[in-house]
Design an enzyme around this catalytic site. Structure first.
Site, PDB file in Angstrom:
ATOM      1  N   ARG A   1      16.106  44.787 -13.292  1.00  0.00           N
ATOM      2  CA  ARG A   1      15.214  45.488 -12.387  1.00  0.00           C
ATOM      3  C   ARG A   1      15.718  45.479 -10.957  1.00  0.00           C
ATOM      4  NH1 ARG A   1      10.436  41.998 -14.590  1.00  0.00           N
ATOM      5  NH2 ARG A   1      12.278  40.710 -14.859  1.00  0.00           N
TER       6      ARG A   1
ATOM      7  N   SER B   1       5.756  41.246 -16.759  1.00  0.00           N
ATOM      8  CA  SER B   1       4.599  40.785 -17.536  1.00  0.00           C
ATOM      9  C   SER B   1       3.738  39.874 -16.669  1.00  0.00           C
ATOM     10  CB  SER B   1       5.055  40.017 -18.770  1.00  0.00           C
ATOM     11  OG  SER B   1       5.856  40.823 -19.585  1.00  0.00           O
TER      12      SER B   1
ATOM     13  N   HIS C   1       9.443  47.405 -20.328  1.00  0.00           N
ATOM     14  CA  HIS C   1      10.135  47.015 -21.563  1.00  0.00           C
ATOM     15  C   HIS C   1      10.339  48.242 -22.465  1.00  0.00           C
ATOM     16  CE1 HIS C   1       8.168  42.818 -20.997  1.00  0.00           C
ATOM     17  NE2 HIS C   1       9.454  42.649 -20.792  1.00  0.00           N
TER      18      HIS C   1
ATOM     19  N   LYS D   1       7.387  28.409 -21.907  1.00  0.00           N
ATOM     20  CA  LYS D   1       6.822  29.273 -20.856  1.00  0.00           C
ATOM     21  C   LYS D   1       5.299  29.337 -20.920  1.00  0.00           C
ATOM     22  CE  LYS D   1      10.799  32.176 -20.012  1.00  0.00           C
ATOM     23  NZ  LYS D   1      11.377  33.519 -20.010  1.00  0.00           N
TER      24      LYS D   1
HETATM   25  P1  ADP Z   1      12.242  36.745 -20.689  1.00  0.00           P
HETATM   26  O1  ADP Z   1      11.279  35.639 -20.932  1.00  0.00           O
HETATM   27  O2  ADP Z   1      13.430  36.732 -21.600  1.00  0.00           O
HETATM   28  O3  ADP Z   1      12.604  37.003 -19.259  1.00  0.00           O
HETATM   29  P2  ADP Z   1      10.695  39.155 -20.568  1.00  0.00           P
HETATM   30  O4  ADP Z   1       9.770  39.653 -21.606  1.00  0.00           O
HETATM   31  O5  ADP Z   1      10.117  38.792 -19.246  1.00  0.00           O
HETATM   32  O6  ADP Z   1      11.432  37.978 -21.246  1.00  0.00           O
HETATM   33  O7  ADP Z   1      11.860  40.204 -20.349  1.00  0.00           O
HETATM   34  C1  ADP Z   1      12.716  40.594 -21.374  1.00  0.00           C
HETATM   35  C2  ADP Z   1      13.816  41.462 -20.805  1.00  0.00           C
HETATM   36  O8  ADP Z   1      13.242  42.653 -20.293  1.00  0.00           O
HETATM   37  C3  ADP Z   1      14.582  40.837 -19.643  1.00  0.00           C
HETATM   38  O9  ADP Z   1      15.926  41.280 -19.709  1.00  0.00           O
HETATM   39  C4  ADP Z   1      13.906  41.423 -18.428  1.00  0.00           C
HETATM   40  O10 ADP Z   1      14.779  41.476 -17.321  1.00  0.00           O
HETATM   41  C5  ADP Z   1      13.577  42.810 -18.928  1.00  0.00           C
HETATM   42  N1  ADP Z   1      12.435  43.417 -18.244  1.00  0.00           N
HETATM   43  C6  ADP Z   1      11.238  42.888 -17.987  1.00  0.00           C
HETATM   44  N2  ADP Z   1      10.445  43.746 -17.310  1.00  0.00           N
HETATM   45  C7  ADP Z   1      11.198  44.866 -17.140  1.00  0.00           C
HETATM   46  C8  ADP Z   1      10.980  46.118 -16.496  1.00  0.00           C
HETATM   47  N3  ADP Z   1       9.849  46.390 -15.844  1.00  0.00           N
HETATM   48  N4  ADP Z   1      11.975  47.014 -16.518  1.00  0.00           N
HETATM   49  C9  ADP Z   1      13.146  46.730 -17.125  1.00  0.00           C
HETATM   50  N5  ADP Z   1      13.424  45.573 -17.739  1.00  0.00           N
HETATM   51  C10 ADP Z   1      12.472  44.658 -17.751  1.00  0.00           C
END
Ligand code: ADP
Length: 165
Positions: free
Chosen positions: A90, A128, A17, A41
């Protein structure tokens, strides 16, 4: 002032992130990392905890701020006067859902663009969910999250009631 919103659950924020945040901060005047309530979630961390972890992670980036929101993302984007939503991509597996989300948001407000950013390759496997799983099983997550997130994870998991299988 070109503002973009980077929304997500951030349960918790990872280095993947942060990588996306840093890239977006170079391209836009202002980046708002918007922590979604995401009650459905069943997040491990409360909204306030997730927000505090993001706040601490971005405090050295002058044009980045953290905020929390509930409800429809596009309403939040309009309220902030932002011109785009940033999402991380990703792998191909992210694509279908993200594509659907982006087109739906465009239907709701055609002036708001969605911008996809790819993290550094070493973070493409990071999520996450995986970080929580590793931490829960006693693994070392220090390469995947900032130090204060690692500490928060240990404290949170230690405070959880022991699950019986
Ligand atoms: P959501 O519940 O909206 O999926 P996340 O916190 O899991 O929320 O992810 C938020 C954003 O960050 C999404 O666009 C996700 O694809 C991106 N994201 C999550 N992990 C990574 C990572 N390791 N590298 C790049 N982008 C990421």
């Amino acid at each position: 002032m070109r503002t973009v919103i980077y929304p997500g659950s951030f349960d918790p924020l990872t280095n993947g992130h942060l990588d996306v945040v840093q890239r977006a901060a170079k391209l836009f005047d202002r980046v708002v990392v918007a922590v979604a309530k995401s009650e459905d979630k069943r997040p491990l961390f409360t909204l306030d905890e997730r927000l505090a972890l993001v706040e601490r992670s971005v405090k050295n980036l002058p044009n980045v701020k953290a905020d929390a929101f509930d409800g429809l993302l596009i309403h939040y984007v309009e309220k902030q006067g932002a011109l785009a939503v940033v999402r991380g991509l990703r792998a191909v597996s992210d694509f279908e859902f993200e594509f659907q989300l982006a087109l739906m948001n465009r239907k709701l407000n055609e002036r708001v663009e969605t911008i996809f950013m790819m993290p550094k390759d070493t973070y493409t496997f990071l999520s996450s969910r995986i970080v929580k799983e590793i931490a829960r099983l006693g693994g070392d997550v220090s390469a995947f999250v900032p130090a204060h997130v690692r500490q928060a994870l240990s404290a949170k998991l230690a405070a959880l009631p022991v699950q019986e299988n």
